[in-house]
Write a protein that holds these residues in place. Sequence first.
Motif, PDB file in Angstrom:
ATOM      1  N   LEU A  17       5.014   7.528  -0.170  1.00  0.00           N
ATOM      2  CA  LEU A  17       3.598   7.913  -0.171  1.00  0.00           C
ATOM      3  C   LEU A  17       2.653   6.765  -0.552  1.00  0.00           C
ATOM      4  CD1 LEU A  17       3.710  11.581  -1.502  1.00  0.00           C
ATOM      5  CD2 LEU A  17       3.325  10.790   0.838  1.00  0.00           C
ATOM      6  N   PRO A  18       2.981   5.938  -1.546  1.00  0.00           N
ATOM      7  CA  PRO A  18       2.085   4.812  -1.834  1.00  0.00           C
ATOM      8  C   PRO A  18       1.983   3.812  -0.672  1.00  0.00           C
ATOM      9  CG  PRO A  18       3.519   5.227  -3.703  1.00  0.00           C
ATOM     10  CD  PRO A  18       4.019   6.082  -2.574  1.00  0.00           C
ATOM     11  N   ASP A  43      -0.361   5.433   1.781  1.00  0.00           N
ATOM     12  CA  ASP A  43      -1.704   5.346   1.222  1.00  0.00           C
ATOM     13  C   ASP A  43      -2.279   3.944   1.415  1.00  0.00           C
ATOM     14  OD1 ASP A  43      -3.874   6.573  -0.455  1.00  0.00           O
ATOM     15  OD2 ASP A  43      -3.298   4.931  -1.795  1.00  0.00           O
ATOM     16  N   ASP A  44      -1.478   2.942   1.149  1.00  0.00           N
ATOM     17  CA  ASP A  44      -1.956   1.567   1.286  1.00  0.00           C
ATOM     18  C   ASP A  44      -2.240   1.217   2.744  1.00  0.00           C
ATOM     19  OD1 ASP A  44      -2.699  -0.870   0.032  1.00  0.00           O
ATOM     20  OD2 ASP A  44      -0.824  -1.777   0.714  1.00  0.00           O
ATOM     21  N   PHE A  99      -5.547   3.464   3.516  1.00  0.00           N
ATOM     22  CA  PHE A  99      -6.736   3.399   2.682  1.00  0.00           C
ATOM     23  C   PHE A  99      -6.849   2.130   1.832  1.00  0.00           C
ATOM     24  CE2 PHE A  99      -5.491   7.887   3.109  1.00  0.00           C
ATOM     25  CZ  PHE A  99      -6.600   8.362   3.784  1.00  0.00           C
ATOM     26  N   TYR A 115       4.273  10.238   7.889  1.00  0.00           N
ATOM     27  CA  TYR A 115       3.846  11.433   7.157  1.00  0.00           C
ATOM     28  C   TYR A 115       4.364  12.695   7.849  1.00  0.00           C
ATOM     29  CZ  TYR A 115       0.655  13.721   3.834  1.00  0.00           C
ATOM     30  OH  TYR A 115       0.121  14.449   2.803  1.00  0.00           O
ATOM     31  N   LEU A 171      -1.358  12.895  -1.753  1.00  0.00           N
ATOM     32  CA  LEU A 171      -2.031  11.755  -1.135  1.00  0.00           C
ATOM     33  C   LEU A 171      -3.394  12.173  -0.596  1.00  0.00           C
ATOM     34  CD1 LEU A 171      -0.502   8.953   0.813  1.00  0.00           C
ATOM     35  CD2 LEU A 171      -2.226  10.252   2.005  1.00  0.00           C
ATOM     36  N   ARG A 219      -7.564  11.483  -2.252  1.00  0.00           N
ATOM     37  CA  ARG A 219      -8.622  10.842  -1.465  1.00  0.00           C
ATOM     38  C   ARG A 219      -9.800  11.769  -1.164  1.00  0.00           C
ATOM     39  NH1 ARG A 219      -8.359   5.437  -1.715  1.00  0.00           N
ATOM     40  NH2 ARG A 219      -6.176   4.849  -1.810  1.00  0.00           N
TER      41      ARG A 219
END
Length: 175
Positions: free
Chosen positions: A41-42, A45-46, A49, A77, A96, A100
Motif C-alpha cells: 500500500l505505501p 500511495d507513493d 500521490f 490495487y 489508503l 487521502r
Amino acid sequence: SGGAGGGAGGSRGAGEGGEGGEHGSGAAAVGILDDCLELVLPIIDDELFGDVAEAKEVSAFTSSYKEAKRARAYETYQLLASAITFSERIDELLSLVRARLPDAGRPSVRKRLVELLRFAARGLQANPTAETHECLVWAYDALRTGLDAEDAAWRAATSGAGAATGPATAGRAAG
C-alpha cells in the motif's frame, strides 16, 4: 456469458461467466496477499500521490522510461482487492483512500481516488470472500461509524456555540 471486464451489475457467484476456476485477470488465491498489504500500500500511495507521482508528471521523465508512462498502481490495487480476505483486510485496503480524503477537494487527487475505488470494486467483484451480504454489512458499519462521528462533531460544535452565546440560548433550550 459476460463480456471482458466482468460487466457492471447482476449478481456474482462462483464459476460465473463460464470460466471455471481460471481467471483471465490473473487473480491470486484468496488470502494469499493479506500479509503483504502493509508493504504494498505505501508503494501504491507513493506512485499515485507521492514523489513518484510528481516525477511522472514531468514530461521528460515519462518520455525517457516506458514503465513511467503507465501507472501500475491501479492494477495492483485491483489484484489486492481480488485476493484479500474481505472481512479481515478490507479496512486496511481502503485505508489508503481514507488517508487521502482530506485532499479530495483537489481535482487531481479526486480523480485518482475515484479511479482507485473503481479498480477496488473490480477486484472485489472477483473476490469470493466479498459476498453481497458481507459487503452490505461492511458498508452499513462504515456508514454508521461515519454518521456517528459526524453526529458527535456536530454535538460538540453546537454545545460549544451554546456556551459561547450565554444564558439566552440555554433558556430557549430549557423552555
